[in-house]
Motif scaffolding. Structure first.
Motif, PDB file in Angstrom:
ATOM      1  N   ILE A 284      -8.023  -6.198 -52.175  1.00 55.75           N
ATOM      2  CA  ILE A 284      -8.921  -6.583 -53.261  1.00 55.75           C
ATOM      3  C   ILE A 284     -10.251  -5.890 -53.008  1.00 55.75           C
ATOM      4  O   ILE A 284     -11.077  -6.352 -52.222  1.00 55.75           O
ATOM      5  CB  ILE A 284      -9.096  -8.112 -53.329  1.00 55.75           C
ATOM      6  N   ASN A 285     -10.422  -4.744 -53.673  1.00 60.43           N
ATOM      7  CA  ASN A 285     -11.549  -3.884 -53.341  1.00 60.43           C
ATOM      8  C   ASN A 285     -12.682  -4.073 -54.331  1.00 60.43           C
ATOM      9  O   ASN A 285     -12.718  -3.453 -55.388  1.00 60.43           O
ATOM     10  CB  ASN A 285     -11.062  -2.427 -53.338  1.00 60.43           C
ATOM     11  N   MET A 286     -13.667  -4.933 -53.985  1.00 59.65           N
ATOM     12  CA  MET A 286     -14.792  -5.181 -54.886  1.00 59.65           C
ATOM     13  C   MET A 286     -15.750  -3.995 -54.916  1.00 59.65           C
ATOM     14  O   MET A 286     -16.613  -3.924 -55.771  1.00 59.65           O
ATOM     15  CB  MET A 286     -15.551  -6.434 -54.456  1.00 59.65           C
ATOM     16  N   ALA A 287     -15.622  -3.075 -53.949  1.00 55.42           N
ATOM     17  CA  ALA A 287     -16.514  -1.919 -53.931  1.00 55.42           C
ATOM     18  C   ALA A 287     -15.974  -0.770 -54.781  1.00 55.42           C
ATOM     19  O   ALA A 287     -16.541   0.309 -54.788  1.00 55.42           O
ATOM     20  CB  ALA A 287     -16.732  -1.454 -52.497  1.00 55.42           C
ATOM     21  N   HIS A 288     -14.879  -1.048 -55.515  1.00 63.26           N
ATOM     22  CA  HIS A 288     -14.289   0.001 -56.338  1.00 63.26           C
ATOM     23  C   HIS A 288     -15.293   0.557 -57.354  1.00 63.26           C
ATOM     24  O   HIS A 288     -15.396   1.764 -57.551  1.00 63.26           O
ATOM     25  CB  HIS A 288     -13.069  -0.571 -57.067  1.00 63.26           C
ATOM     26  N   GLY A 289     -16.051  -0.345 -57.981  1.00 59.62           N
ATOM     27  CA  GLY A 289     -17.053   0.093 -58.967  1.00 59.62           C
ATOM     28  C   GLY A 289     -18.065   1.036 -58.356  1.00 59.62           C
ATOM     29  O   GLY A 289     -18.531   1.981 -59.000  1.00 59.62           O
ATOM     30  N   GLU A 290     -18.414   0.792 -57.083  1.00 63.11           N
ATOM     31  CA  GLU A 290     -19.430   1.631 -56.438  1.00 63.11           C
ATOM     32  C   GLU A 290     -18.889   3.028 -56.155  1.00 63.11           C
ATOM     33  O   GLU A 290     -19.646   3.985 -56.088  1.00 63.11           O
ATOM     34  CB  GLU A 290     -19.945   0.973 -55.169  1.00 63.11           C
ATOM     35  N   MET A 291     -17.559   3.136 -55.990  1.00 61.82           N
ATOM     36  CA  MET A 291     -16.977   4.473 -55.842  1.00 61.82           C
ATOM     37  C   MET A 291     -17.148   5.246 -57.144  1.00 61.82           C
ATOM     38  O   MET A 291     -17.457   6.440 -57.136  1.00 61.82           O
ATOM     39  CB  MET A 291     -15.478   4.361 -55.509  1.00 61.82           C
ATOM     40  N   ILE A 292     -16.971   4.552 -58.271  1.00 60.94           N
ATOM     41  CA  ILE A 292     -17.200   5.191 -59.566  1.00 60.94           C
ATOM     42  C   ILE A 292     -18.662   5.646 -59.635  1.00 60.94           C
ATOM     43  O   ILE A 292     -18.973   6.767 -60.042  1.00 60.94           O
ATOM     44  CB  ILE A 292     -16.895   4.196 -60.714  1.00 60.94           C
ATOM     45  N   MET A 293     -19.563   4.757 -59.201  1.00 61.25           N
ATOM     46  CA  MET A 293     -20.986   5.071 -59.243  1.00 61.25           C
ATOM     47  C   MET A 293     -21.301   6.293 -58.379  1.00 61.25           C
ATOM     48  O   MET A 293     -22.040   7.184 -58.802  1.00 61.25           O
ATOM     49  CB  MET A 293     -21.760   3.845 -58.782  1.00 61.25           C
ATOM     50  N   GLY A 347      -4.083  -8.326 -44.812  1.00 61.26           N
ATOM     51  CA  GLY A 347      -3.405  -9.617 -44.796  1.00 61.26           C
ATOM     52  C   GLY A 347      -4.358 -10.794 -44.903  1.00 61.26           C
ATOM     53  O   GLY A 347      -3.937 -11.937 -44.881  1.00 61.26           O
ATOM     54  N   ARG A 348      -5.672 -10.503 -45.009  1.00 61.77           N
ATOM     55  CA  ARG A 348      -6.633 -11.600 -45.168  1.00 61.77           C
ATOM     56  C   ARG A 348      -7.441 -11.343 -46.437  1.00 61.77           C
ATOM     57  O   ARG A 348      -8.556 -10.835 -46.391  1.00 61.77           O
ATOM     58  CB  ARG A 348      -7.545 -11.682 -43.947  1.00 61.77           C
ATOM     59  N   PRO A 349      -6.846 -11.680 -47.581  1.00 58.90           N
ATOM     60  CA  PRO A 349      -7.462 -11.272 -48.852  1.00 58.90           C
ATOM     61  C   PRO A 349      -8.880 -11.817 -49.047  1.00 58.90           C
ATOM     62  O   PRO A 349      -9.740 -11.102 -49.554  1.00 58.90           O
ATOM     63  CB  PRO A 349      -6.500 -11.830 -49.911  1.00 58.90           C
ATOM     64  N   LEU A 350      -9.118 -13.057 -48.615  1.00 59.93           N
ATOM     65  CA  LEU A 350     -10.435 -13.634 -48.874  1.00 59.93           C
ATOM     66  C   LEU A 350     -11.522 -12.894 -48.106  1.00 59.93           C
ATOM     67  O   LEU A 350     -12.581 -12.548 -48.648  1.00 59.93           O
ATOM     68  CB  LEU A 350     -10.431 -15.117 -48.491  1.00 59.93           C
ATOM     69  N   GLU A 351     -11.238 -12.594 -46.831  1.00 60.35           N
ATOM     70  CA  GLU A 351     -12.214 -11.849 -46.039  1.00 60.35           C
ATOM     71  C   GLU A 351     -12.429 -10.449 -46.606  1.00 60.35           C
ATOM     72  O   GLU A 351     -13.555  -9.954 -46.655  1.00 60.35           O
ATOM     73  CB  GLU A 351     -11.762 -11.743 -44.576  1.00 60.35           C
ATOM     74  N   THR A 352     -11.308  -9.813 -47.048  1.00 59.58           N
ATOM     75  CA  THR A 352     -11.426  -8.479 -47.623  1.00 59.58           C
ATOM     76  C   THR A 352     -12.352  -8.517 -48.837  1.00 59.58           C
ATOM     77  O   THR A 352     -13.218  -7.665 -49.014  1.00 59.58           O
ATOM     78  CB  THR A 352     -10.047  -7.967 -48.086  1.00 59.58           C
ATOM     79  N   LEU A 353     -12.118  -9.542 -49.678  1.00 57.96           N
ATOM     80  CA  LEU A 353     -12.907  -9.666 -50.893  1.00 57.96           C
ATOM     81  C   LEU A 353     -14.397  -9.761 -50.554  1.00 57.96           C
ATOM     82  O   LEU A 353     -15.229  -9.030 -51.091  1.00 57.96           O
ATOM     83  CB  LEU A 353     -12.451 -10.903 -51.658  1.00 57.96           C
ATOM     84  N   LEU A 354     -14.721 -10.645 -49.601  1.00 56.33           N
ATOM     85  CA  LEU A 354     -16.134 -10.833 -49.254  1.00 56.33           C
ATOM     86  C   LEU A 354     -16.713  -9.572 -48.616  1.00 56.33           C
ATOM     87  O   LEU A 354     -17.817  -9.147 -48.952  1.00 56.33           O
ATOM     88  CB  LEU A 354     -16.274 -12.023 -48.294  1.00 56.33           C
ATOM     89  N   ALA A 355     -15.925  -8.951 -47.718  1.00 54.95           N
ATOM     90  CA  ALA A 355     -16.439  -7.772 -47.029  1.00 54.95           C
ATOM     91  C   ALA A 355     -16.694  -6.636 -48.020  1.00 54.95           C
ATOM     92  O   ALA A 355     -17.752  -6.007 -48.009  1.00 54.95           O
ATOM     93  CB  ALA A 355     -15.443  -7.320 -45.967  1.00 54.95           C
ATOM     94  N   THR A 356     -15.724  -6.403 -48.933  1.00 51.56           N
ATOM     95  CA  THR A 356     -15.917  -5.292 -49.868  1.00 51.56           C
ATOM     96  C   THR A 356     -17.040  -5.595 -50.860  1.00 51.56           C
ATOM     97  O   THR A 356     -17.749  -4.697 -51.296  1.00 51.56           O
ATOM     98  CB  THR A 356     -14.624  -4.980 -50.648  1.00 51.56           C
ATOM     99  N   TRP A 357     -17.220  -6.879 -51.145  1.00 47.36           N
ATOM    100  CA  TRP A 357     -18.324  -7.232 -52.047  1.00 47.36           C
ATOM    101  C   TRP A 357     -19.660  -6.925 -51.365  1.00 47.36           C
ATOM    102  O   TRP A 357     -20.581  -6.364 -51.971  1.00 47.36           O
ATOM    103  CB  TRP A 357     -18.241  -8.705 -52.438  1.00 47.36           C
ATOM    104  N   GLN A 478     -20.838  -2.069 -61.549  1.00 44.38           N
ATOM    105  CA  GLN A 478     -20.618  -3.468 -61.914  1.00 44.38           C
ATOM    106  C   GLN A 478     -20.109  -3.613 -63.334  1.00 44.38           C
ATOM    107  O   GLN A 478     -19.410  -4.569 -63.652  1.00 44.38           O
ATOM    108  CB  GLN A 478     -21.921  -4.234 -61.742  1.00 44.38           C
ATOM    109  N   THR A 479     -20.489  -2.637 -64.197  1.00 42.36           N
ATOM    110  CA  THR A 479     -20.038  -2.706 -65.586  1.00 42.36           C
ATOM    111  C   THR A 479     -18.528  -2.559 -65.670  1.00 42.36           C
ATOM    112  O   THR A 479     -17.908  -3.058 -66.599  1.00 42.36           O
ATOM    113  CB  THR A 479     -20.661  -1.556 -66.395  1.00 42.36           C
ATOM    114  N   TYR A 480     -17.949  -1.820 -64.711  1.00 39.16           N
ATOM    115  CA  TYR A 480     -16.539  -1.488 -64.852  1.00 39.16           C
ATOM    116  C   TYR A 480     -15.616  -2.315 -63.973  1.00 39.16           C
ATOM    117  O   TYR A 480     -14.412  -2.330 -64.194  1.00 39.16           O
ATOM    118  CB  TYR A 480     -16.333  -0.005 -64.557  1.00 39.16           C
TER     119      TYR A 480
END
Lengths: 551, 431
Positions: A284-293, A347-357, A478-480
């Motif tokens: 769950i890559n919350m930093a995906h938008g920043e790659m676009i940026m 294997g730890r989705p919640l931590e991944t989410l927080l870390a990528t955010w 963030q828009t995307y």
């Protein structure tokens, strides 16, 4: 010879028609011409307007450069002697020339000149004046443009002027266009026969504009009688109106479809990288938008480099160069993230989410510190500006068309990569069964890193494309991000076809709803529909079956 | 907190009663006068508000170089409310009750102003608000130095209606979906209807913040404009959404001579991030443009560019509003001889400042200014060329006469009204 004699004739004609005065002799008008051109430098807009109208009436093509300079903002008054000059940017001073003769008048610094200001009203008047002057131009395309510009003024004098022009015109294409313009004006003629002839002429011009012009021929007065006294004309007109209406319905539908596909392709571009990192790898890559940026800012940097070091003729190519550059930049950042942080969190989705955010916030602030908070300007190259009009009234802009094609190309490239290369095979193997793949000698750690890099790199490429339709700011990602997750979840996690189908259907539904529900409500309705759909099919449109789905 | 603020108020009161001879409130006990700067330096509004913070710092710096105020140095207390509306209220409370600032210069969005308003009224602070806004407000504790709708929106529409502006007959009111565009469009719609524009000749459209896909709306505008009457777009579209909007207009081939767009939120600072070539001829309405040609403006621009050490930085309307606000506050403090809020407020009424716009700007008793209105056309170099302006300053109306329920209200903080939103004066006679 035509282009010299016709304006004189027109001047004579126009003078008769508009002023009812005796025509000025063409040769003797030199003084008048000079006076009128000089009057363009008067401070008041109404004086300038008079001067423009006089120039149009005089009909002398020598006035064209002065009028052109006024619309382009190149007409100046020299402060020293209040002389009207055309100034072009030179190095370091402006080069001056006479607006009428074009003779060079030396140079002057910007501070020694005051610009002659035009407003929209003057610009429209100048367009009309230029059209009248250029109707005798040797270049047929210019004559055509001039005739169409003249035809915008829906007056009997214009009709007379156009019929005169039509008599002299030899080019078939221009003749046809002028005839159509003339017919539009003749729709409001006083003779029923002329109105009927005009209707016949327009029977193939099924545009909204004609529809508007026809309205008075078909409408009823308040007392129930018809505005159009002649029944044949009325019947023909209402027939034409219904034909136009049918055409417009189809055209609107096609336009909506195009806009939907275009929005869908933007969504597709934004989501396809995520389909790899989230869909294939399950991160769950919350930093995906920043790659676009990052991709968009890479495009900005490449653009600035082109502006600084390369000649202007190759400037349009900067976008092509940006694509691999953005792929590499975003891809490397992605690999670094995977090796440095994400691989410890599998294997730890919640931590991944927080870390990528957290990473996404850090990346935003880094960009803000380096490039500043305000938007950066990424310009469209010339080949991406403007529009293509397959049917009158149906405008498809080049930047949208390019993005649709580009999005599909990216999708095809990924599909081929996954299907036909050994890396693609290893990647699919690792995602399906990691221990087995490792046992077969596949370096699963590096495949993970490369896959994350690929997803991020593609997001970067998307950023280049998105910089062409939106803002380039630190908040771009963030828009995307929400839209991207929406597409991937809707399409079905782990399926490239799902991403395509998901993006396109979301885009089209959104655009079909928008005209009826408005942009705000449209977006809300799409979300509601999506939630209902997910209730019914939690795994999305194209759910993976079998073991892969369980992994 | 409550105890502390009451104590401070008592002290101020005591100070006011005892006069200047006695050292009253804690502010007077120190040898500096503090002013608060309440602008977002991070988050989405940082784009616009950082410049305003720098403007106030420049004014403070300038004042100190000239010897300060009432024989004391002036000190700016800068806080960062981070584009977070509740944080604005918290920071405002901090500035007034902890730092004891004499006045606060701050806020940009209407929602941030609405958030700090109760704090300023409770603690009897003084806020200078520098941005054009939707009106319908007049607080005793706020001086509004930006434009009210009758100083920006209405004149812009009147200009487009005139022959000079193209005799526009059909109107698209396009805005971002929040309080400022909604209120402004409500006023504009009532105004247009009162001028005989038919309901079917007005199209109102709202889009979300940061809207980026304008294809449908631009196509709709085109269709709306094809009815044979001259059409214009009145845009209250905010910030980021403007760039894709203008790009789409340009790409679909809509020129300013066909369908002019007049914007109320696009100024020099916003244009700095846009390629302006396709925008030439589109309009904006403000009370000040950087291109105004007079010695005061030249000095203002020079002062700004020297202070910020960048000869390319632009000035804009809200900066000019802060310039006026700060000068007026300084003059009022000098006149009152104290930084006491009630005394300064009384001294503010009628205070006059020569502004970079070239006019004498006066503070009215409704806490709003009289300002000139200017309409500029965007040029290829990112500046505005002024194509029309009012003969002189126009007095702001806090309450719009075009909204029936507001038309009854009066804002006047002097005798006999002494009220920001009353239908009848507070004092009827001298009983």
């Amino acid at each position: 010879m035509l282009h010299r004699s016709l304006p004189c004739f027109l001047a004579l004609f126009a003078a008769l028609a508009f002023l009812g005065l005796a025509a000025p002799a063409c040769a003797a008008s030199d003084a008048d011409l000079a006076a009128a051109v000089a009057k363009l430098g008067e401070p008041g807009f109404s004086e300038k307007l008079e001067a423009i109208e006089t120039l149009a009436t005089l009909g002398d093509t020598r006035a064209v450069p002065a009028l052109q300079a006024l619309t382009d903002g190149n007409l100046y008054l020299r402060d020293a002697d209040n002389l009207l000059v055309v100034a072009t940017e030179g190095d370091p001073d402006y080069r001056l020339s006479d607006p009428l003769t074009g003779a060079a008048l030396g140079s002057a610094g910007f501070a020694e000149l005051s610009r002659v200001i035009a407003n929209n009203r003057l610009r429209s008047a100048i367009h009309t004046a230029l059209a009248k002057l250029q109707i005798g131009d040797p270049d047929p395309t210019r004559r055509l443009a001039a005739a169409q510009e003249i035809a915008r003024d829906n007056a009997p004098e214009t009709a007379a002027l156009l019929s005169e022009v039509l008599e002299h015109e030899t080019n078939a294409g221009v003749r046809a266009a002028i005839a159509i313009s003339l017919a539009k004006i003749n729709l409001s003629s006083e003779l029923p026969a002329e109105r009927l002839a005009a209707l016949k002429k327009l029977s193939d011009t099924l545009t909204l504009e004609v529809r508007t012009l026809l309205a008075p021929l078909t409408s009823a007065n308040s007392d129930g009688s018809f505005a159009e006294p002649d029944p044949t004309v009325r019947k023909e007109a209402s027939l034409l109106v219904s034909r136009i209406d049918r055409r417009l319905v189809l055209q609107d539908l096609a336009l909506n479809l195009f806009q939907g596909i275009s929005l869908g392709s933007v969504l597709l571009l934004a989501a396809v990288g995520l389909a790899i990192t989230f869909g294939v790898m399950g991160v769950i890559n919350m930093a995906h938008g920043e790659m676009i940026m990052l991709g968009a800012y890479t495009a900005f940097c490449v653009q600035e480099a082109f502006r600084m070091w390369l000649p202007e003729s190759v400037f349009g190519l900067y976008l092509i160069v940006s694509i691999p550059a953005a792929f590499v930049v975003a891809g490397l950042v992605g690999i670094a993230l995977e090796r440095g942080i994400i691989r410890f969190l599998y294997g730890r989705p919640l931590e991944t989410l927080l870390a990528t955010w957290g990473i996404s916030l850090i990346l935003q602030q880094v960009v803000r510190s380096v490039f500043g908070a305000p938007n950066r300007e990424v310009s469209n190259p010339a080949w991406m500006t403007g529009a293509f009009e397959p049917l009158p009234g149906m405008v498809l802009t080049w930047n949208r068309i390019s993005i649709i094609l580009f999005a599909l190309a990216v999708l095809v490239a990924i599909g081929l990569l996954m299907r036909f290369t050994s890396y693609g095979l290893q990647m699919r193997a690792v995602t399906q069964n990691r221990p087995m793949a490792a046992a077969m000698g596949i370096p699963s750690g590096w495949v993970d890193a490369l896959t994350f890099g690929l997803g991020s790199g593609i997001a970067g490429v998307a950023g280049v494309a998105l910089s062409q339709v939106g803002n380039v700011s630190p908040n771009l990602g963030q828009t995307y991000i929400v839209d991207s997750f929406m597409v991937v979840v809707f399409g079905g996690v782990g399926s490239l076809w799902g991403v395509l189908a998901g993006a396109m259907s979301l885009g089209i539904v959104n655009k079909i709803l928008e005209p009826y529900a408005g942009a705000m409500l449209g977006k809300i309705l799409v979300l509601v529909l999506l939630i209902l759909f997910i209730q019914k099919r939690p795994r999305g449109l194209f759910a993976l079956r079998g073991r892969a789905a369980e992994a | 907190m409550g105890f502390k603020s009451i104590g401070w108020r008592k002290l101020t009161l005591a100070g006011a009663v005892a006069g200047l001879a006695l050292a009253g409130g804690p502010a007077a006990a120190e040898d500096t006068i503090k002013v608060g700067v309440l602008h977002s330096l991070s988050g989405t509004m940082a784009i616009s508000e950082t410049t305003l913070k720098d403007t106030i710092l420049m004014m403070v710096d300038d004042l100190n170089k000239k010897g300060g105020l009432l024989g004391k140095k002036v000190e700016a207390v800068v806080v960062d409310p981070a584009s977070n509306w509740p944080l604005f209220a918290e920071k405002a409370r901090e500035l007034i009750s902890r730092d004891h600032v004499a006045a606060v210069f701050g806020c940009w969005t209407s929602v941030s102003r609405k958030s700090v308003l109760p704090v300023f009224e409770e603690l009897n602070g003084l806020l200078f608000y520098p941005v054009q806004y939707e009106g319908e407000e007049s607080s005793k504790n706020v001086f509004y130095t930006g434009a009210a709708p009758n100083q920006q929106a209405i004149p812009a529409v009147e200009y487009l209606m005139s022959k000079e502006g193209g005799s526009v007959k059909r109107w698209v009111l396009a805005g971002t979906d929040y309080v400022y565009p909604r209120t402004t469009n409500k006023i504009l719609e009532a105004f247009l209807l009162s001028k005989g524009v038919k309901k079917e000749d007005i199209m109102i459209n709202y889009t979300p913040f940061g809207h980026s896909d304008w294809q449908t709306i631009v196509a709709e505008i085109k269709r709306f404009a094809s009815a044979g009457k001259k059409t214009a777009v009145v845009s209250t579209i905010n910030g980021d959404a403007n760039v894709p909007f203008y790009k789409e207009l340009g790409n679909q081939g809509i020129k300013a001579t066909d369908i002019p767009v007049v914007a109320f939120s696009v100024g020099e600072e916003e244009l700095a991030g846009i390629d302006t070539k396709p925008l030439v001829g589109h309009l904006a309405a403000w009370n000040y443009f950087m291109s105004v040609n007079n010695p005061d403006n030249k000095a203002f621009i020079k002062q700004w560019q020297t202070y910020i050490k960048n000869p390319k930085r632009v000035t804009n309307d809200p900066m000019e509003a802060h310039y006026i606000g700060f000068k007026m506050w300084t003059q009022a403090v000098l006149q009152a001889g104290t930084t006491d809020v009630d005394a300064v407020r009384q001294a503010m009424y009628g205070q006059k400042v020569k502004s970079p716009s070239g006019y004498d700007i006066v503070m009215n008793t409704n806490h709003h200014l009289s300002k000139p209105v200017m309409i500029g056309e965007i040029q290829a170099n990112g500046q505005f060329e002024i194509v029309w302006q009012t003969k002189g300053p126009i007095k702001a109306q806090a309450w719009s006469p075009y909204i029936p329920e507001s038309a009854k209200l009066t804002a006047d903080w002097t005798f006999p009204w002494v009220c920001g939103n009353c239908t009848a004066p507070k004092y009827k006679s001298y009983q």
